[in-house]
Design a protein around this motif. Sequence first.
Motif, PDB file in Angstrom:
ATOM      1  N   ALA A  75       0.833  -1.202   0.000  1.00 55.18           N
ATOM      2  CA  ALA A  75       0.000   0.000   0.000  1.00 55.18           C
ATOM      3  C   ALA A  75       0.863   1.245   0.000  1.00 55.18           C
ATOM      4  CB  ALA A  75      -0.929  -0.007   1.218  1.00 55.18           C
ATOM      5  N   ALA A  76       1.958   1.204   0.767  1.00 52.25           N
ATOM      6  CA  ALA A  76       2.888   2.343   0.781  1.00 52.25           C
ATOM      7  C   ALA A  76       3.529   2.529  -0.584  1.00 52.25           C
ATOM      8  CB  ALA A  76       3.972   2.123   1.849  1.00 52.25           C
ATOM      9  N   ASP A  78       2.177   1.670  -3.459  1.00 54.53           N
ATOM     10  CA  ASP A  78       1.136   2.227  -4.333  1.00 54.53           C
ATOM     11  C   ASP A  78       1.020   3.731  -4.130  1.00 54.53           C
ATOM     12  OD1 ASP A  78       0.634  -0.292  -5.302  1.00 54.53           O
ATOM     13  OD2 ASP A  78      -1.083  -0.662  -3.971  1.00 54.53           O
ATOM     14  N   GLN A  79       1.067   4.155  -2.870  1.00 57.11           N
ATOM     15  CA  GLN A  79       0.996   5.586  -2.561  1.00 57.11           C
ATOM     16  C   GLN A  79       2.174   6.325  -3.187  1.00 57.11           C
ATOM     17  OE1 GLN A  79      -1.265   7.422  -0.608  1.00 57.11           O
ATOM     18  NE2 GLN A  79      -2.594   5.629  -0.504  1.00 57.11           N
ATOM     19  N   ALA A 129       1.725   6.519  -6.996  1.00 52.55           N
ATOM     20  CA  ALA A 129       0.609   7.372  -7.387  1.00 52.55           C
ATOM     21  C   ALA A 129       0.895   8.858  -7.190  1.00 52.55           C
ATOM     22  CB  ALA A 129      -0.643   6.977  -6.597  1.00 52.55           C
ATOM     23  N   TYR A 130       1.534   9.197  -6.079  1.00 52.02           N
ATOM     24  CA  TYR A 130       1.671  10.609  -5.730  1.00 52.02           C
ATOM     25  C   TYR A 130       3.083  11.167  -5.897  1.00 52.02           C
ATOM     26  CZ  TYR A 130      -2.941   9.947  -3.649  1.00 52.02           C
ATOM     27  OH  TYR A 130      -4.265   9.657  -3.453  1.00 52.02           O
ATOM     28  N   TRP A 131       4.096  10.304  -5.819  1.00 56.50           N
ATOM     29  CA  TRP A 131       5.453  10.810  -5.735  1.00 56.50           C
ATOM     30  C   TRP A 131       6.372  10.440  -6.894  1.00 56.50           C
ATOM     31  CZ3 TRP A 131       6.462  14.366  -2.150  1.00 56.50           C
ATOM     32  CH2 TRP A 131       5.604  14.426  -1.035  1.00 56.50           C
ATOM     33  N   PHE A 146      -2.831  15.151   2.145  1.00 54.29           N
ATOM     34  CA  PHE A 146      -1.882  15.397   1.056  1.00 54.29           C
ATOM     35  C   PHE A 146      -0.641  16.171   1.499  1.00 54.29           C
ATOM     36  CE2 PHE A 146      -5.767  14.765  -1.551  1.00 54.29           C
ATOM     37  CZ  PHE A 146      -5.302  13.714  -2.316  1.00 54.29           C
ATOM     38  N   GLN A 177       1.074  12.406   3.588  1.00 54.11           N
ATOM     39  CA  GLN A 177       1.806  11.859   2.443  1.00 54.11           C
ATOM     40  C   GLN A 177       3.327  11.942   2.595  1.00 54.11           C
ATOM     41  OE1 GLN A 177       1.463  10.168  -0.392  1.00 54.11           O
ATOM     42  NE2 GLN A 177      -0.644   9.700   0.122  1.00 54.11           N
ATOM     43  N   ILE A 192       4.518   8.968   4.511  1.00 54.14           N
ATOM     44  CA  ILE A 192       4.506   7.743   3.709  1.00 54.14           C
ATOM     45  C   ILE A 192       5.706   7.712   2.769  1.00 54.14           C
ATOM     46  CG2 ILE A 192       3.231   6.456   1.951  1.00 54.14           C
ATOM     47  CD1 ILE A 192       0.648   7.587   3.191  1.00 54.14           C
ATOM     48  N   SER A 193       5.983   8.828   2.127  1.00 52.04           N
ATOM     49  CA  SER A 193       7.096   8.898   1.182  1.00 52.04           C
ATOM     50  C   SER A 193       8.433   8.668   1.881  1.00 52.04           C
ATOM     51  CB  SER A 193       7.115  10.269   0.492  1.00 52.04           C
ATOM     52  OG  SER A 193       8.235  10.391  -0.364  1.00 52.04           O
TER      53      SER A 193
END
Length: 437
Positions: A36-37, A39-40, A43-45, A277, A281, A284-285
């Motif tokens: 999941a991390a 995927d995050q 998707a975002y980074w 966000f 986020q 997570i990054s």
Amino acid sequence: NALNPEAASQQQAVRKAVLGQGHACLARHAVPRGRAALDQLVAYWAIPLAGMGMLYKFTLKGIGRPLFELVDQSPALRAFAAKYVYQKEQYSDFFLCSLGTAVSISASFLFVLRWQVLHGSLPWWLIFSYYCLWVGLGGRSMGTAYTMAHKEGHNVMIYQKWWRRTVGNLFENRLGMLYGNVPYNFQTSHVHIHHKLDGGVGDTFYLWDLDRTSLSDFMLYVYRVALHMTGYSSLLFFDKTGRRGMYDKLRQGCMQYFLYVPAVMLLVTKSFSFLFFIYVQPLISMTFFLALLNFGFHGFIEFDKDGNSIEVVNSTCIIEGDDDSFGEDDHYIHHYATTVYHRDLPEAHKARIAEFKHHKASIFRGLSILELSIFLLAGDFKKLAEHYVDYTESMSKDEIAVMLERRAKFKEMTYDEYESLLASEEIYKRHVVASAK
């Protein structure tokens, strides 16, 4: 049980075994959580990270680096930093990078905060722009934020007294929260767990129960690092080993990060999406990247005939790397000669050549720690062999590749065995401080 100690002992053994199995079973859910991390991150980074890296490397590096060095070597700038900011003149080395990162992240955050308050939401283009500035050209902003939080945690006297009393550790305990760092995490868990144990059993960054070339094992590790980043595993370690001072300090940081700051953000923005966000986020990054980098920094292991981990193998060193940040690439010296200043690393390295040669140390040349970690995780040992520094001058590239693969796949124990030890609290008993016994 009081009348039958033997029965009580047997019940306790059964209880620990059941707890260990249950804990190991729960730990297996770490794989989907790690994915999941990932995927995050994708998707975002992915675009901000890759884009800012390539933009610097292929277009702006030739101009940006000479310009930076010109300003960085300004006598007036360094004199100002030495007189008003740092405790020692040599620490002015950090000033320009710190100033640029502090101004960039502060201005960026205030801009998105103002936009949220005025317009009620953040458009995708603005979130994307914020992430790009958060990363910085060539990753310099996120790299500096981590590097300086790291150095502040190791040296709480880095700044002058007036700064320590008013601002404190700027990147560890203030701006670092925008980079996913729980306040006091470095001066507590990083220094008093990771460095005390040097990656060994009980370390909240422990990874020698995992195959460092396995993506699924890496996902397990992402989850373990997430427990470290949030402070959970470190608080547990400090509590179980009787380190109340460290526990209280880190708990204070957790309260700030997970309660006070989010509450203020929600009060001002009235937006959970803003909190997710802009505040969640980055955690997570940085969790993902810290896991990846630590795979590179401690991915190889070998034991001597007495069963002791060989220091020059278990901590990686990169020389002549393109993206070194004030000596962070030399992780061996950082662990085993922590007080050596980054300018003095070449001399410290030369003094240990015989030891490097004897143990065939984990030393590489001419690549970044990110590249090394990716090659390791991908199992590209032929590529790593090209960068390996063979002080024996006797090994072929194929022999080096075989040696690196063996060291990368070797496990001190299995994942389930380690998680069971954690569940039974046997690990914590090894590290209980004398006052708590």
